[in-house]
Design a protein around this motif. Structure first.
Motif, PDB file in Angstrom:
ATOM      1  N   CYS A   1       0.848  -1.191   0.000  1.00 23.86           N
ATOM      2  CA  CYS A   1       0.000   0.000   0.000  1.00 23.86           C
ATOM      3  C   CYS A   1       0.886   1.245   0.000  1.00 23.86           C
ATOM      4  CB  CYS A   1      -0.885  -0.027   1.248  1.00 23.86           C
ATOM      5  SG  CYS A   1      -1.928   1.416   1.475  1.00 23.86           S
ATOM      6  N   GLY A   2       0.373   2.341  -0.556  1.00 26.02           N
ATOM      7  CA  GLY A   2       1.132   3.586  -0.515  1.00 26.02           C
ATOM      8  C   GLY A   2       1.523   3.983   0.891  1.00 26.02           C
ATOM      9  N   SER A   3       0.680   3.684   1.864  1.00 25.36           N
ATOM     10  CA  SER A   3       1.013   4.034   3.245  1.00 25.36           C
ATOM     11  C   SER A   3       2.150   3.169   3.791  1.00 25.36           C
ATOM     12  CB  SER A   3      -0.219   3.928   4.146  1.00 25.36           C
ATOM     13  OG  SER A   3      -0.758   2.631   4.131  1.00 25.36           O
ATOM     14  N   ASP A   4       2.414   2.007   3.171  1.00 20.83           N
ATOM     15  CA  ASP A   4       3.573   1.210   3.579  1.00 20.83           C
ATOM     16  C   ASP A   4       4.880   1.937   3.292  1.00 20.83           C
ATOM     17  OD1 ASP A   4       2.193  -1.044   4.561  1.00 20.83           O
ATOM     18  OD2 ASP A   4       1.982  -1.875   2.545  1.00 20.83           O
ATOM     19  N   LEU A   5       4.859   2.844   2.315  1.00 18.72           N
ATOM     20  CA  LEU A   5       6.073   3.602   2.003  1.00 18.72           C
ATOM     21  C   LEU A   5       6.464   4.528   3.147  1.00 18.72           C
ATOM     22  CD1 LEU A   5       5.545   4.441  -1.769  1.00 18.72           C
ATOM     23  CD2 LEU A   5       6.916   2.603  -0.759  1.00 18.72           C
ATOM     24  N   HIS A   6       5.490   4.959   3.952  1.00 23.24           N
ATOM     25  CA  HIS A   6       5.831   5.765   5.132  1.00 23.24           C
ATOM     26  C   HIS A   6       6.670   4.932   6.106  1.00 23.24           C
ATOM     27  CE1 HIS A   6       3.099   8.502   3.361  1.00 23.24           C
ATOM     28  NE2 HIS A   6       1.985   7.983   3.841  1.00 23.24           N
ATOM     29  N   LEU A   7       6.357   3.644   6.212  1.00 21.47           N
ATOM     30  CA  LEU A   7       7.171   2.744   7.032  1.00 21.47           C
ATOM     31  C   LEU A   7       8.536   2.535   6.387  1.00 21.47           C
ATOM     32  CD1 LEU A   7       4.436   0.028   7.698  1.00 21.47           C
ATOM     33  CD2 LEU A   7       5.105   1.856   9.261  1.00 21.47           C
ATOM     34  N   TYR A   8       8.532   2.305   5.093  1.00 19.34           N
ATOM     35  CA  TYR A   8       9.763   2.052   4.338  1.00 19.34           C
ATOM     36  C   TYR A   8      10.762   3.182   4.534  1.00 19.34           C
ATOM     37  CZ  TYR A   8      12.469   0.748   0.106  1.00 19.34           C
ATOM     38  OH  TYR A   8      13.438   0.373  -0.800  1.00 19.34           O
ATOM     39  N   HIS A   9      10.256   4.411   4.585  1.00 19.98           N
ATOM     40  CA  HIS A   9      11.123   5.582   4.760  1.00 19.98           C
ATOM     41  C   HIS A   9      11.290   5.980   6.230  1.00 19.98           C
ATOM     42  CE1 HIS A   9      11.790   6.537   0.540  1.00 19.98           C
ATOM     43  NE2 HIS A   9      10.528   6.186   0.326  1.00 19.98           N
ATOM     44  N   GLY A  10      10.752   5.181   7.139  1.00 20.21           N
ATOM     45  CA  GLY A  10      10.925   5.445   8.561  1.00 20.21           C
ATOM     46  C   GLY A  10      10.173   6.655   9.050  1.00 20.21           C
ATOM     47  N   GLU A  11       9.068   7.015   8.375  1.00 20.54           N
ATOM     48  CA  GLU A  11       8.333   8.229   8.731  1.00 20.54           C
ATOM     49  C   GLU A  11       7.209   7.978   9.731  1.00 20.54           C
ATOM     50  OE1 GLU A  11       8.733  10.895   4.718  1.00 20.54           O
ATOM     51  OE2 GLU A  11       7.456   9.130   4.616  1.00 20.54           O
ATOM     52  N   ILE A  12       6.932   6.733  10.025  1.00 20.17           N
ATOM     53  CA  ILE A  12       5.971   6.387  11.070  1.00 20.17           C
ATOM     54  C   ILE A  12       6.762   6.024  12.325  1.00 20.17           C
ATOM     55  CG2 ILE A  12       4.110   4.832  11.755  1.00 20.17           C
ATOM     56  CD1 ILE A  12       3.341   6.723   9.499  1.00 20.17           C
ATOM     57  N   MET A  13       6.342   6.566  13.439  1.00 17.95           N
ATOM     58  CA  MET A  13       7.101   6.388  14.679  1.00 17.95           C
ATOM     59  C   MET A  13       6.952   4.990  15.271  1.00 17.95           C
ATOM     60  SD  MET A  13       6.331  10.061  16.471  1.00 17.95           S
ATOM     61  CE  MET A  13       4.671  10.159  15.832  1.00 17.95           C
ATOM     62  N   ALA A  14       7.933   4.640  16.091  1.00 21.76           N
ATOM     63  CA  ALA A  14       7.918   3.431  16.923  1.00 21.76           C
ATOM     64  C   ALA A  14       7.992   2.139  16.125  1.00 21.76           C
ATOM     65  CB  ALA A  14       6.698   3.420  17.850  1.00 21.76           C
ATOM     66  N   LEU A  15       8.730   2.177  15.020  1.00 23.25           N
ATOM     67  CA  LEU A  15       9.096   0.930  14.339  1.00 23.25           C
ATOM     68  C   LEU A  15      10.249   0.272  15.087  1.00 23.25           C
ATOM     69  CD1 LEU A  15       8.910   2.197  10.669  1.00 23.25           C
ATOM     70  CD2 LEU A  15       7.801   0.088  11.463  1.00 23.25           C
ATOM     71  N   GLN A  16      10.267  -1.050  15.065  1.00 18.54           N
ATOM     72  CA  GLN A  16      11.349  -1.791  15.696  1.00 18.54           C
ATOM     73  C   GLN A  16      11.887  -2.823  14.712  1.00 18.54           C
ATOM     74  OE1 GLN A  16      10.067  -3.377  19.492  1.00 18.54           O
ATOM     75  NE2 GLN A  16       9.249  -1.400  20.169  1.00 18.54           N
ATOM     76  N   LYS A  17      13.189  -3.051  14.756  1.00 17.40           N
ATOM     77  CA  LYS A  17      13.804  -3.999  13.828  1.00 17.40           C
ATOM     78  C   LYS A  17      13.156  -5.374  13.967  1.00 17.40           C
ATOM     79  CE  LYS A  17      18.292  -1.758  13.368  1.00 17.40           C
ATOM     80  NZ  LYS A  17      19.759  -1.888  13.483  1.00 17.40           N
ATOM     81  N   GLY A  18      12.819  -5.943  12.823  1.00 13.43           N
ATOM     82  CA  GLY A  18      12.178  -7.257  12.802  1.00 13.43           C
ATOM     83  C   GLY A  18      10.667  -7.218  12.748  1.00 13.43           C
ATOM     84  N   ASP A  19      10.065  -6.020  12.829  1.00  8.37           N
ATOM     85  CA  ASP A  19       8.596  -5.911  12.729  1.00  8.37           C
ATOM     86  C   ASP A  19       8.117  -6.447  11.378  1.00  8.37           C
ATOM     87  OD1 ASP A  19       8.305  -4.759  15.205  1.00  8.37           O
ATOM     88  OD2 ASP A  19       8.035  -2.704  14.472  1.00  8.37           O
ATOM     89  N   ILE A  20       7.128  -7.336  11.401  1.00  6.43           N
ATOM     90  CA  ILE A  20       6.526  -7.859  10.167  1.00  6.43           C
ATOM     91  C   ILE A  20       5.493  -6.856   9.676  1.00  6.43           C
ATOM     92  CG2 ILE A  20       5.158  -9.720   9.151  1.00  6.43           C
ATOM     93  CD1 ILE A  20       6.445 -11.611  11.188  1.00  6.43           C
ATOM     94  N   LEU A  21       5.634  -6.441   8.423  1.00  6.05           N
ATOM     95  CA  LEU A  21       4.790  -5.396   7.854  1.00  6.05           C
ATOM     96  C   LEU A  21       3.586  -5.974   7.114  1.00  6.05           C
ATOM     97  CD1 LEU A  21       7.498  -2.933   6.434  1.00  6.05           C
ATOM     98  CD2 LEU A  21       6.607  -3.153   8.767  1.00  6.05           C
ATOM     99  N   GLY A  22       2.722  -5.056   6.662  1.00  4.54           N
ATOM    100  CA  GLY A  22       1.581  -5.441   5.825  1.00  4.54           C
ATOM    101  C   GLY A  22       0.267  -5.404   6.576  1.00  4.54           C
ATOM    102  N   HIS A  23      -0.697  -4.646   6.032  1.00  4.35           N
ATOM    103  CA  HIS A  23      -1.994  -4.533   6.712  1.00  4.35           C
ATOM    104  C   HIS A  23      -3.166  -4.948   5.831  1.00  4.35           C
ATOM    105  CE1 HIS A  23      -1.117  -0.603   4.798  1.00  4.35           C
ATOM    106  NE2 HIS A  23      -2.414  -0.558   4.565  1.00  4.35           N
ATOM    107  N   GLU A  24      -2.904  -5.417   4.625  1.00  4.14           N
ATOM    108  CA  GLU A  24      -3.977  -5.868   3.727  1.00  4.14           C
ATOM    109  C   GLU A  24      -3.713  -7.330   3.357  1.00  4.14           C
ATOM    110  OE1 GLU A  24      -5.100  -2.637   0.673  1.00  4.14           O
ATOM    111  OE2 GLU A  24      -3.009  -2.221   1.151  1.00  4.14           O
ATOM    112  N   PHE A  25      -4.620  -8.216   3.746  1.00 10.58           N
ATOM    113  CA  PHE A  25      -4.404  -9.626   3.421  1.00 10.58           C
ATOM    114  C   PHE A  25      -5.711 -10.401   3.504  1.00 10.58           C
ATOM    115  CE2 PHE A  25      -3.898  -9.218   7.975  1.00 10.58           C
ATOM    116  CZ  PHE A  25      -4.465 -10.365   8.510  1.00 10.58           C
TER     117      PHE A  25
END
Length: 437
Positions: free
Chosen positions: A69-93
């Motif tokens: 999703c386009g909003s996943d790019l905010h995670l990709y660029h580190g623009e969403i707070m409180a990400l941690q290494k190893g977090d499994i991404l994806g909200h549409e499934f």
């Protein structure tokens, strides 16, 4: 930013919730493929433990379709707070029910289901109104609560700012409160039609409905990715007489033209609002922001973002406020998260503009209506937006290609080892290396 946010959240502690994000691992140490975040533009397909039933209302879904999703790019660029290494991404499934907890009575193993991107309790004040994205009881983030005064529901795969729940870009997903957060799919609806009920279809529909598009309205749409393209279709179905579509990507502009929209290429038009008023004397009835906050148009806001003087940019919002008529309506479905400078609050007040933050879309409010009234009746075919189909193993390369919009990539159907073959009218399987050159 991530380190500071995680420290702040740790110091603030956690708010009580009715579900927990951590999951038990399946017996025998079995693993699955999953896409995980490790840093800015660093996402990797890893072997992760397969989830097992952790709480009595859980459902384990074997994923047959996911997406980016386009909003996943905010995670990709580190623009969403409180990400941690190893977090499994994806909200549409979506997928097949693989295991159910002891409290689950209305879902059976082998049943096809789609998940909402939000995790709702089904019992709080907001959930009882169908406002599942505003659930009070599933997001433990004290940081979001501190910044916003309240907090959204927990979301799959979207950082610890939204609860820290492992996401759907994986072969298996644990769905807490499965009977609330999974929708059974009829056999005559393909995976390609069902998958996008998880987010993009309810999100775009909510934007149009919540901003109040009415019969005869002239509507401007900023941003022509899948959300914007869907909004154009929903607006027409709601009776909009004209649609002005604004973007700079040639393929997106052509797709909008093919729908009967009038288009503005903002890379060639210096003053978008002036051009809108030339096309629509007096201004638009409705303006919809379906774009992104992470791509500033001007050097001024690029500089402020780089210096961390603002997190979000106001350029699209300002263009919309100036472009609408007096007492016009502006809807924001684009994902804004923090603070901005230079917002045109004077025009907002003096023109009497209705400025509506649509919020994260309450999927549960709309997904049955969209499925039964629009998809099954043939009024809305979601397959129009699918440009590519790739395997989960290509997710790392897909993020890079999607970020740069190479190969005409728009919405992608990501298959796993459990997926069915492509349905009629859907793209065939390719590898990212075949088209992202």
């Amino acid at each position: 930013m991530q380190a500071a946010a995680n420290i702040a959240q740790s110091q603030l502690g956690e708010l009580p919730t009715v579900v927990q994000p951590q999951y038990k691992h399946r017996e025998g140490g079995s693993t699955m493929k999953a896409l995980a975040w490790f840093g800015v533009t660093d996402v990797r397909v890893i072997d992760a433990p397969i989830p097992d039933i952790t709480e009595p209302d859980d459902v384990i879904v074997k994923v047959t379709g996911t997406t980016i999703c386009g909003s996943d790019l905010h995670l990709y660029h580190g623009e969403i707070m409180a990400l941690q290494k190893g977090d499994i991404l994806g909200h549409e499934f979506m997928g097949i029910v693989d295991r159910v907890g002891p409290n689950v009575e209305n879902l059976t193993i082998g049943q096809r289901v789609v998940a909402s991107f939000q995790i709702a309790c089904g019992k709080c004040l907001y959930c009882k109104q169908g406002l599942s994205s505003l659930c009070d009881n599933t997001n433990s983030s004290t940081l979001q609560n501190y910044m916003y005064g309240t907090r959204d529901a927990g979301f799959f795969g979207y950082s610890h700012f939204t609860g820290g729940f492992p996401g759907g870009q994986a072969e298996y997903v644990r769905v807490p409160l499965g009977e609330v957060n999974l929708l059974p799919i009829p056999n005559d609806v393909s995976d390609e039609e069902a998958l996008y009920l998880s987010d993009v279809l309810p999100t775009s529909y909510h934007c149009v409905v919540d901003t109040g598009v009415q019969e005869g309205d002239t509507v401007g749409i900023w941003g022509l990715g899948p959300i914007g393209q869907c909004c154009a279709r929903w607006a027409k179905l709601k009776g909009a007489s004209r649609i002005i579509a604004i973007d700079q990507v040639p393929e997106r502009l052509q797709r909008a033209r093919d729908q009967g929209c009038e288009v503005i290429d903002f890379s060639k038009v210096k003053d978008v609002s002036q051009r809108v008023h030339e096309l629509v004397p007096g201004g638009l009835d409705v303006a919809l922001d379906c774009g992104t906050f992470h791509e500033p148009k001007t050097l001024l806001h690029r500089g402020m973002k780089m210096l961390m003087l603002e997190t979000d940019v106001p350029e699209t919002a300002n263009e919309m406020i100036v472009s609408v008529r007096k007492m016009g309506r502006c809807g924001l479905i684009a994902a804004y998260v923090g603070f901005t400078n230079g917002f045109n609050i004077g025009a907002l007040m003096e023109k009497g503009v209705r400025f509506i933050g649509n919020g994260q879309a309450p999927v549960h409010k709309y997904w049955k209506e969209i499925l039964y009234d629009y998809i099954l009746t043939g009024k809305f075919d979601p397959k129009f937006m699918i440009s590519h189909r790739v395997p989960l193993e290509d997710m790392t390369k897909l993020y890079a290609a999607f970020d740069k919009r190479v190969g005409g990539v728009e919405k992608v159907f990501v298959e796993t080892q459990f997926s069915s073959p492509p349905s009629d009218g859907s793209p065939k399987l390719t590898r990212v290396d075949d088209w992202a050159r």
